[in-house]
Design a protein around this motif. Sequence first.
Motif, mmCIF file in Angstrom:
data_model
loop_
_atom_site.group_PDB
_atom_site.id
_atom_site.type_symbol
_atom_site.label_atom_id
_atom_site.label_comp_id
_atom_site.label_asym_id
_atom_site.label_seq_id
_atom_site.Cartn_x
_atom_site.Cartn_y
_atom_site.Cartn_z
ATOM 1 N N TRP A 24 39.911 27.908 18.374
ATOM 2 C CA TRP A 24 39.619 28.952 17.392
ATOM 3 C C TRP A 24 40.708 29.077 16.329
ATOM 4 O O TRP A 24 40.528 29.762 15.340
ATOM 5 N N ASN A 25 41.840 28.385 16.534
ATOM 6 C CA ASN A 25 42.886 28.379 15.521
ATOM 7 C C ASN A 25 43.828 27.192 15.765
ATOM 8 O O ASN A 25 43.600 26.391 16.680
ATOM 9 N N TYR A 26 44.861 27.120 14.972
ATOM 10 C CA TYR A 26 45.807 26.009 15.065
ATOM 11 C C TYR A 26 46.448 25.929 16.453
ATOM 12 O O TYR A 26 46.542 24.858 17.052
ATOM 13 N N THR A 27 46.886 27.068 16.972
ATOM 14 C CA THR A 27 47.622 27.075 18.243
ATOM 15 C C THR A 27 46.760 26.606 19.407
ATOM 16 O O THR A 27 47.201 25.812 20.249
ATOM 17 N N SER A 28 45.519 27.065 19.485
ATOM 18 C CA SER A 28 44.641 26.676 20.584
ATOM 19 C C SER A 28 44.300 25.187 20.519
ATOM 20 O O SER A 28 44.226 24.505 21.548
ATOM 21 N N ASP A 61 38.986 24.485 7.597
ATOM 22 C CA ASP A 61 38.533 25.601 8.426
ATOM 23 C C ASP A 61 39.662 26.559 8.787
ATOM 24 O O ASP A 61 39.492 27.777 8.760
ATOM 25 N N PHE A 62 40.817 26.011 9.131
ATOM 26 C CA PHE A 62 41.924 26.832 9.610
ATOM 27 C C PHE A 62 42.966 27.123 8.535
ATOM 28 O O PHE A 62 43.944 27.818 8.802
ATOM 29 N N LEU A 67 45.144 24.960 6.881
ATOM 30 C CA LEU A 67 46.397 24.319 7.252
ATOM 31 C C LEU A 67 46.972 23.506 6.091
ATOM 32 O O LEU A 67 46.232 22.963 5.271
#
Length: 491
Positions: free
Chosen positions: A110-114, A53-54, A56
């Motif tokens: 909603w993304n890697y950081t969150s 999804d992201f 990575l």
Amino acid sequence: MSASAAGAISTRPWYREVSPRQWKSLFAAWVGYVLDGFDFVLITLVLTEIADDFGLSTVESASLVSGAFITRWLGGALLGAMGDRHGRKAAMVASILLYSLGTFACGFAWNYTSLFAARLAIGMGMAGEYSASATYALESWPTRARNRASGFLISGYAFGTVIAAEVYQWVVPGLGWRWMFWIGILPVLVALWVRRALPEAEDWSAEVGGAEARPNPFRPLFATRARATVNIVLAAAASVALFCVFTPAGAGMVPVLSVVAAGCLVAFAAQLGGRTGWVLYVALMATVFCCFLYSWPIQALLPTYLKTELGYAPEQVTDVMYYAGFGTMLGCCLAGFVGDRLGTRKAYALTLIASLAFVFPVFAVQDSLVGLGMMLFVMLALSQGISGLLPKYVAGHFPTETRAASLGFVYNVGALGGAVAPVLGANLAEGMPLGRALAVLAFGLTTVVIVLIGCNVPHRLHRLIDRTADADHLVPAPVSVGAASVEPTSR
């Protein structure tokens, strides 16, 4: 007490010494570990779905597992101090609330950081759960059965991983990975029940609860205004350095940042341990670090190995995780009996030696799900199962009034090995198959742990500075009465 009376007590079946209230206390702590294992292992089960999804890489995905370890040292210290000052029960509830809400938040990432930020909250709560529940259960049980209490307690974590694997099979294919995390809010209800229903730990109530002056484990850190300022700066530096080490923000600076973080944490250990105890703190931190390094590459990356190298479907991954989870759970329970019979250290070392025979054969099995499952069951019953004695081993080095904070800090700083482990495994896998990388790490670092615990290295180092140091505060040495040896009984 007469020697004959003591002998009569010590020969009673162990389960007759455990009261209904003590069983209830252990069960409540065990449920916390079940939920802890459920919440924490979710990320390993859905790592490949999140990576898709992201967008990575393998190393970025592995760092999401590491994220929960970065804040553990702080959560373990703060919530452990809360347990020493206000009681084990209050710290247990606060820990469960924190990691449950952190897990729930993961579902909205909603993304890697969150997602990484939510994992930081989970890490703090998980750290507090470990120190609070471990001290609560150990201090509530009879003295001679405390290895059993430790093993029973840690088996809850493995059971939580089994439940998570079952939920994964039913939820993710139809609803997606986010629902796995939203289910994590359920432990809040358990936290409320724990607060209402539990008695306080017996040791803490007897030795600390009635005292006018409650312990303050952090007093050495804030003895003067200058020292307080320095320690706040150290805490911030350690947190930032660890964050950068396990995120792309620290690219190219990992060795330097690692030294900075280690230096800050050792500085805290030196202050908390004091002139005679700092060596013990550092040695136990190193021992726990190695325990995580040998165990966590497999725990964190086993689902990834099954799905990528062996090509297993979700339901097949679930089947293998059943074998792994039940093997670990059975091993934890049996470890308590072996530990009470042989002694904690001897049981730890001998069981890990036996586990080495299965490490490489496990990753040699390629085309038999049942064969792989059975090999994993035995290997993890030995290697991961014996970790059921780790709370007892570490907690026994500290007195009641500082046990939760000391255990929380030492264990969770050492738990940074769990943050390093999946990233190390992923990096090794760039030069060799993932299965071989996991086997090499597990075998080599298990050998290191055998030496550290089997040879009692932390206590031996401590005795070089403090010749009067007790070997085990949780199970005191027998008291001599004439020619007879009287084993201490529980309160």
